[in-house]
Design a protein around this motif. Sequence first.
Motif, PDB file in Angstrom:
ATOM      1  N   UNK A 108       0.805  -1.227   0.000  1.00  0.00           N
ATOM      2  CA  UNK A 108       0.000   0.000   0.000  1.00  0.00           C
ATOM      3  C   UNK A 108       0.842   1.282   0.000  1.00  0.00           C
ATOM      4  N   UNK A 109       1.986   1.292   0.710  1.00  0.00           N
ATOM      5  CA  UNK A 109       2.772   2.533   0.772  1.00  0.00           C
ATOM      6  C   UNK A 109       3.351   2.938  -0.575  1.00  0.00           C
ATOM      7  N   UNK A 110       3.431   1.988  -1.532  1.00  0.00           N
ATOM      8  CA  UNK A 110       3.968   2.341  -2.855  1.00  0.00           C
ATOM      9  C   UNK A 110       2.890   2.896  -3.782  1.00  0.00           C
ATOM     10  N   UNK A 111       1.622   2.827  -3.364  1.00  0.00           N
ATOM     11  CA  UNK A 111       0.532   3.192  -4.288  1.00  0.00           C
ATOM     12  C   UNK A 111       0.398   4.693  -4.437  1.00  0.00           C
ATOM     13  N   UNK A 112       0.951   5.445  -3.451  1.00  0.00           N
ATOM     14  CA  UNK A 112       0.884   6.905  -3.595  1.00  0.00           C
ATOM     15  C   UNK A 112       2.207   7.432  -4.155  1.00  0.00           C
ATOM     16  N   UNK A 113       2.086   8.305  -5.157  1.00  0.00           N
ATOM     17  CA  UNK A 113       3.256   9.014  -5.670  1.00  0.00           C
ATOM     18  C   UNK A 113       3.063  10.504  -5.407  1.00  0.00           C
ATOM     19  N   UNK A 114       4.043  11.104  -4.716  1.00  0.00           N
ATOM     20  CA  UNK A 114       3.989  12.565  -4.515  1.00  0.00           C
ATOM     21  C   UNK A 114       4.409  13.291  -5.779  1.00  0.00           C
ATOM     22  N   UNK A 115       5.071  12.564  -6.679  1.00  0.00           N
ATOM     23  CA  UNK A 115       5.635  13.179  -7.892  1.00  0.00           C
ATOM     24  C   UNK A 115       4.591  13.227  -9.022  1.00  0.00           C
ATOM     25  N   UNK A 116       3.741  12.203  -9.090  1.00  0.00           N
ATOM     26  CA  UNK A 116       2.818  12.063 -10.227  1.00  0.00           C
ATOM     27  C   UNK A 116       1.977  13.309 -10.518  1.00  0.00           C
ATOM     28  N   UNK A 117       1.438  14.014  -9.480  1.00  0.00           N
ATOM     29  CA  UNK A 117       0.575  15.159  -9.797  1.00  0.00           C
ATOM     30  C   UNK A 117       1.284  16.314 -10.520  1.00  0.00           C
ATOM     31  N   UNK A 118       2.638  16.341 -10.468  1.00  0.00           N
ATOM     32  CA  UNK A 118       3.351  17.420 -11.170  1.00  0.00           C
ATOM     33  C   UNK A 118       4.004  16.907 -12.463  1.00  0.00           C
ATOM     34  N   UNK A 119       3.614  15.700 -12.883  1.00  0.00           N
ATOM     35  CA  UNK A 119       4.109  15.134 -14.145  1.00  0.00           C
ATOM     36  C   UNK A 119       2.998  15.136 -15.192  1.00  0.00           C
ATOM     37  N   UNK A 120       3.414  15.010 -16.477  1.00  0.00           N
ATOM     38  CA  UNK A 120       2.419  14.910 -17.559  1.00  0.00           C
ATOM     39  C   UNK A 120       1.712  13.566 -17.502  1.00  0.00           C
ATOM     40  N   UNK A 121       2.427  12.533 -17.063  1.00  0.00           N
ATOM     41  CA  UNK A 121       1.840  11.201 -17.015  1.00  0.00           C
ATOM     42  C   UNK A 121       2.820  10.215 -16.427  1.00  0.00           C
ATOM     43  N   UNK A 122       2.359   8.972 -16.316  1.00  0.00           N
ATOM     44  CA  UNK A 122       3.180   7.899 -15.746  1.00  0.00           C
ATOM     45  C   UNK A 122       3.265   6.732 -16.735  1.00  0.00           C
ATOM     46  N   UNK A 123       4.414   6.056 -16.738  1.00  0.00           N
ATOM     47  CA  UNK A 123       4.562   4.776 -17.440  1.00  0.00           C
ATOM     48  C   UNK A 123       5.108   3.800 -16.409  1.00  0.00           C
ATOM     49  N   UNK A 124       4.411   2.706 -16.165  1.00  0.00           N
ATOM     50  CA  UNK A 124       4.891   1.812 -15.111  1.00  0.00           C
ATOM     51  C   UNK A 124       4.467   0.376 -15.342  1.00  0.00           C
ATOM     52  N   UNK A 125       5.283  -0.531 -14.783  1.00  0.00           N
ATOM     53  CA  UNK A 125       4.910  -1.940 -14.787  1.00  0.00           C
ATOM     54  C   UNK A 125       5.464  -2.750 -15.937  1.00  0.00           C
ATOM     55  N   UNK A 126       6.285  -2.147 -16.791  1.00  0.00           N
ATOM     56  CA  UNK A 126       6.782  -2.852 -17.975  1.00  0.00           C
ATOM     57  C   UNK A 126       8.265  -3.189 -17.883  1.00  0.00           C
ATOM     58  N   UNK A 127       8.819  -3.196 -16.672  1.00  0.00           N
ATOM     59  CA  UNK A 127      10.245  -3.483 -16.523  1.00  0.00           C
ATOM     60  C   UNK A 127      11.062  -2.456 -17.298  1.00  0.00           C
ATOM     61  N   UNK A 128      12.132  -2.940 -17.936  1.00  0.00           N
ATOM     62  CA  UNK A 128      12.982  -2.033 -18.721  1.00  0.00           C
ATOM     63  C   UNK A 128      12.171  -1.360 -19.833  1.00  0.00           C
TER      64      UNK A 128
END
Length: 149
Positions: A108-128
Amino acid sequence: MKILFLNGPNLNLLGSREPEVYGRLSLAEIEAEVRKRAAERGVEVEFAQSNSEGVLVDLIQQARGRFDVIVFNPAGYTHTSVALRDAIAACGIPAIEIHLSNIHAREPFRRESLIAPVCCGQVLGFGAGSYVLGLEAAIMVAGHNRAGN
Ligand code: CA2
Protein backbone atom coordinates in the motif's frame (compact mmCIF):
# COMPACT_ATOMS: atom_id res chain seq x y z
CA MET A 1 15.53 17.42 -28.74
CA LYS A 2 17.28 16.44 -25.55
CA ILE A 3 15.81 14.14 -22.89
CA LEU A 4 17.14 13.62 -19.36
CA PHE A 5 16.60 10.19 -17.77
CA LEU A 6 16.89 10.75 -14.05
CA ASN A 7 17.15 7.78 -11.67
CA GLY A 8 16.73 7.74 -7.91
CA PRO A 9 18.15 5.73 -5.04
CA ASN A 10 19.24 2.10 -5.32
CA LEU A 11 18.60 1.90 -9.05
CA ASN A 12 22.39 1.47 -9.36
CA LEU A 13 21.74 -2.01 -7.86
CA LEU A 14 19.47 -3.14 -10.71
CA GLY A 15 20.26 -6.58 -12.08
CA SER A 16 22.02 -7.67 -8.89
CA ARG A 17 19.03 -8.41 -6.60
CA GLU A 18 15.24 -8.86 -6.75
CA PRO A 19 15.19 -9.78 -10.47
CA GLU A 20 11.63 -11.11 -10.03
CA VAL A 21 10.46 -7.55 -9.24
CA TYR A 22 12.85 -5.34 -11.22
CA GLY A 23 14.16 -7.63 -14.00
CA ARG A 24 17.65 -8.86 -14.82
CA LEU A 25 19.04 -5.84 -16.66
CA SER A 26 21.44 -3.41 -15.00
CA LEU A 27 20.81 0.33 -15.28
CA ALA A 28 23.75 0.51 -17.73
CA GLU A 29 22.08 -2.15 -19.93
CA ILE A 30 18.75 -0.29 -19.82
CA GLU A 31 20.60 2.92 -20.73
CA ALA A 32 22.24 1.15 -23.71
CA GLU A 33 18.81 0.01 -24.99
CA VAL A 34 17.34 3.52 -24.58
CA ARG A 35 20.38 5.05 -26.33
CA LYS A 36 19.91 2.64 -29.28
CA ARG A 37 16.22 3.60 -29.60
CA ALA A 38 17.00 7.30 -29.16
CA ALA A 39 19.58 7.15 -31.98
CA GLU A 40 16.95 5.51 -34.24
CA ARG A 41 14.51 8.30 -33.35
CA GLY A 42 17.14 11.04 -33.79
CA VAL A 43 16.98 12.38 -30.24
CA GLU A 44 19.68 12.96 -27.65
CA VAL A 45 19.49 11.37 -24.21
CA GLU A 46 21.46 11.79 -21.02
CA PHE A 47 21.29 9.41 -18.03
CA ALA A 48 21.94 10.32 -14.40
CA GLN A 49 21.48 8.38 -11.15
CA SER A 50 21.88 9.44 -7.54
CA ASN A 51 21.12 7.95 -4.16
CA SER A 52 20.89 11.45 -2.69
CA GLU A 53 17.70 13.50 -2.65
CA GLY A 54 19.66 16.78 -2.66
CA VAL A 55 21.75 15.76 -5.67
CA LEU A 56 18.54 14.85 -7.55
CA VAL A 57 17.09 18.30 -6.70
CA ASP A 58 20.33 19.90 -8.03
CA LEU A 59 20.15 17.86 -11.25
CA ILE A 60 16.52 18.92 -11.82
CA GLN A 61 17.38 22.59 -11.23
CA GLN A 62 20.37 22.35 -13.58
CA ALA A 63 18.23 20.75 -16.31
CA ARG A 64 16.46 24.06 -16.99
CA GLY A 65 17.40 25.35 -20.46
CA ARG A 66 19.34 22.15 -21.24
CA PHE A 67 16.62 19.54 -21.63
CA ASP A 68 13.21 19.42 -23.30
CA VAL A 69 11.75 16.65 -21.14
CA ILE A 70 12.72 14.79 -17.95
CA VAL A 71 11.91 11.08 -17.71
CA PHE A 72 12.09 10.40 -13.98
CA ASN A 73 12.21 7.20 -11.94
CA PRO A 74 12.34 8.70 -8.42
CA ALA A 75 12.52 5.14 -6.96
CA GLY A 76 11.90 5.16 -3.18
CA TYR A 77 11.59 8.96 -3.13
CA THR A 78 8.44 8.62 -5.25
CA HIS A 79 6.46 7.97 -2.10
CA THR A 80 8.13 10.46 0.28
CA SER A 81 9.78 13.44 -1.37
CA VAL A 82 8.12 16.85 -1.23
CA ALA A 83 11.52 18.33 -2.24
CA LEU A 84 11.61 16.40 -5.53
CA ARG A 85 7.97 17.21 -6.23
CA ASP A 86 8.68 20.93 -5.67
CA ALA A 87 11.80 20.75 -7.89
CA ILE A 88 9.84 19.15 -10.76
CA ALA A 89 6.99 21.64 -10.34
CA ALA A 90 9.42 24.60 -10.36
CA CYS A 91 11.77 23.59 -13.18
CA GLY A 92 9.42 24.41 -16.04
CA ILE A 93 10.36 21.23 -17.93
CA PRO A 94 7.65 18.64 -18.64
CA ALA A 95 8.32 15.43 -16.71
CA ILE A 96 7.18 11.85 -17.13
CA GLU A 97 7.28 9.51 -14.13
CA ILE A 98 8.38 5.96 -14.85
CA HIS A 99 8.67 2.76 -12.82
CA LEU A 100 9.91 -0.70 -13.60
CA SER A 101 7.25 -2.31 -11.41
CA ASN A 102 3.52 -1.70 -11.18
CA ILE A 103 3.54 0.32 -7.93
CA HIS A 104 -0.27 0.00 -7.70
CA ALA A 105 -0.06 -3.79 -7.44
CA ARG A 106 2.49 -3.78 -4.59
CA GLU A 107 2.53 -2.72 -0.91
CA PRO A 108 0.00 0.00 0.00
CA PHE A 109 2.77 2.53 0.77
CA ARG A 110 3.97 2.34 -2.85
CA ARG A 111 0.53 3.19 -4.29
CA GLU A 112 0.88 6.90 -3.60
CA SER A 113 3.26 9.01 -5.67
CA LEU A 114 3.99 12.57 -4.52
CA ILE A 115 5.64 13.18 -7.89
CA ALA A 116 2.82 12.06 -10.23
CA PRO A 117 0.58 15.16 -9.80
CA VAL A 118 3.35 17.42 -11.17
CA CYS A 119 4.11 15.13 -14.14
CA CYS A 120 2.42 14.91 -17.56
CA GLY A 121 1.84 11.20 -17.01
CA GLN A 122 3.18 7.90 -15.75
CA VAL A 123 4.56 4.78 -17.44
CA LEU A 124 4.89 1.81 -15.11
CA GLY A 125 4.91 -1.94 -14.79
CA PHE A 126 6.78 -2.85 -17.98
CA GLY A 127 10.24 -3.48 -16.52
CA ALA A 128 12.98 -2.03 -18.72
CA GLY A 129 10.21 -1.43 -21.28
CA SER A 130 8.98 1.43 -19.08
CA TYR A 131 12.19 3.29 -20.02
CA VAL A 132 11.67 2.66 -23.75
CA LEU A 133 8.00 3.69 -23.51
CA GLY A 134 9.11 6.67 -21.41
CA LEU A 135 11.35 7.73 -24.31
CA GLU A 136 8.41 7.52 -26.72
CA ALA A 137 6.21 9.51 -24.33
CA ALA A 138 8.95 12.14 -23.96
CA ILE A 139 9.27 12.52 -27.76
CA MET A 140 5.49 12.98 -27.98
CA VAL A 141 5.42 15.55 -25.15
CA ALA A 142 8.37 17.52 -26.59
CA GLY A 143 6.72 17.52 -30.03
CA HIS A 144 3.51 18.90 -28.57
CA ASN A 145 5.39 21.62 -26.69
CA ARG A 146 7.26 22.70 -29.82
CA ALA A 147 4.04 22.84 -31.80
CA GLY A 148 2.66 25.10 -29.09
CA ASN A 149 -0.15 22.66 -28.24
O1 CA2 B 1 9.48 0.06 -9.84
C1 CA2 B 1 10.25 1.01 -9.77
O2 CA2 B 1 10.87 1.46 -10.72
C2 CA2 B 1 10.52 1.66 -8.39
O3 CA2 B 1 10.73 3.05 -8.61
C3 CA2 B 1 11.77 1.00 -7.84
C4 CA2 B 1 12.12 1.48 -6.44
C5 CA2 B 1 10.91 1.35 -5.51
O4 CA2 B 1 11.22 1.91 -4.23
C6 CA2 B 1 9.68 2.06 -6.07
O5 CA2 B 1 8.60 1.86 -5.19
C7 CA2 B 1 9.34 1.51 -7.44
C8 CA2 B 1 13.27 0.66 -5.87
C9 CA2 B 1 14.55 0.80 -6.66
C10 CA2 B 1 15.60 -0.07 -6.03
O6 CA2 B 1 15.82 -1.18 -6.88
C11 CA2 B 1 16.55 -2.23 -6.41
C12 CA2 B 1 17.11 -3.02 -7.38
C13 CA2 B 1 17.83 -4.11 -7.02
C14 CA2 B 1 18.02 -4.41 -5.69
C15 CA2 B 1 17.45 -3.61 -4.72
C16 CA2 B 1 16.72 -2.51 -5.09
